[in-house]
Design an enzyme around this catalytic site. Sequence first.
Site, PDB file in Angstrom:
ATOM      1  N   ASP A  12      38.792  24.083 -28.917  1.00  0.00           N
ATOM      2  CA  ASP A  12      37.904  23.337 -29.804  1.00  0.00           C
ATOM      3  C   ASP A  12      36.675  22.924 -28.991  1.00  0.00           C
ATOM      4  OD1 ASP A  12      36.734  21.734 -31.685  1.00  0.00           O
ATOM      5  OD2 ASP A  12      38.304  20.191 -31.670  1.00  0.00           O
ATOM      6  N   ASP A 105      33.836  26.575 -34.485  1.00  0.00           N
ATOM      7  CA  ASP A 105      34.023  26.227 -33.065  1.00  0.00           C
ATOM      8  C   ASP A 105      35.471  25.940 -32.714  1.00  0.00           C
ATOM      9  OD1 ASP A 105      34.240  23.751 -34.395  1.00  0.00           O
ATOM     10  OD2 ASP A 105      33.649  22.703 -32.566  1.00  0.00           O
ATOM     11  N   GLU A 106      36.389  26.408 -33.547  1.00  0.00           N
ATOM     12  CA  GLU A 106      37.782  26.036 -33.332  1.00  0.00           C
ATOM     13  C   GLU A 106      38.709  27.203 -33.658  1.00  0.00           C
ATOM     14  OE1 GLU A 106      40.482  22.579 -35.151  1.00  0.00           O
ATOM     15  OE2 GLU A 106      38.374  22.033 -34.973  1.00  0.00           O
TER      16      GLU A 106
HETATM   17 MG   LIG Z   1      34.795  20.877 -32.211  1.00  0.00          MG
END
Ligand SMILES: [Mg+2]
Length: 397
Positions: A12, A105-106
């Site tokens: 993350d 983003d994960e």
């Molecule tokens: Mg993040």
Amino acid sequence: MPEAPRKIVHLDADAFFASVEQVLDPSLRGKAIAVGGLDRGIVCSASYEARRLGVRTPMPTALARRICPELIMIPGRHGLYGEFSRRMFEIIHDYTPEIEQCSIDEGYFDLSGRKEPIEEIAGAIRDRIRTTLQLPVSFGMGTNKLVTQIASKLHKPESFCVVPPGSEAMFLYPLSNRWLPGVGEKTGQALDLLGLFKVYHILQASTELLERAVGSYARELRQYAAGIDDRPVVSTIDEPKSYGQQRTFSNDLSDADEVELRLKQMLDQLMVKIRADGKFVKTVTIRVRYPGMEEAQGSESLHEASCVASDFYPLLKALLARVWVKPLPLRMAGVKLSNVCPPSCIEKKLPFFSEAPGSMESRIRLATAVDLLHQNMGDEAIRPARDLLRKKEKRED
Ligand SMILES: [Mg+2]
């Protein structure tokens, strides 16, 4: 024999949009910044400096400005964040194809097929993301999605937290019920009302009591509270496009100039395909194999993506020297070109396409003209001078 525990990683990026802005504009580093609507919108992403001053996401921009008057607001540039995301996941793809991207983003990835300890591979990925993209990223490592997701988020930013096999329940034991899947604010309050504030309360509660708060979800929730989670990592990412070629030599080669020449020829051929696809590439990887099948590889990237082979030539010699370290001949060598991008990635960076000699535009036009000649008149119609010199040498010896 019991099955080996899985090796799952949850990754993350920390304050992703804000971090990208801080990478691109170093004057923003260390400052309270946020990405979002400038005046009437909301904050989508806030740097950790801003968070320390009370800025949260999502929060109306007007409120964020009142709480933190020095806050620098930046309008979002989503195409750019997508590009950073793509490159981040492309790095992971060098280690495993089993990647489940959950958001920009994960994501989770499964390293169960790898022999190395999970921390070692995740550490290598973290270092590459740090050096090539300069992004801060948090990692949670363990045997399932549940614990790894919590591990990456529990100690942000730049968390690097391993939950060893067998310690899943202990890891979750003291946490708030809000960490468990399916427990949002409403369910959390229902659990609180019954005194089930922590994961260990849920683990110890009777099924009847648990059902009063979460109904038929009780059984599943108790499993999660015990750290049990069999959900698989479901691949969502196709193989990132790359162009590669390799050659097994009829006789093992020990002359570095000869190997370099072969690499250049492979690079030339790959570039014809890349230009035909209308693409640009940034990274070249060379791989060599010794007679004993042992292999080594290394990569280098250009500052700007290109579709002209000669732009990559200067990288080859140094790369080969770095990769071919054993005093042995080579059985095989290969070139891979990755970090593929459309022409838009170039246009954005160059203020304009110049027609001046030596400019990217003129080099592409020259290369394309040569491609056309080859297409219409065959490979011998025009050759690089290096090939002619080599033929002449051969004739002489
Ligand atoms: Mg993040």
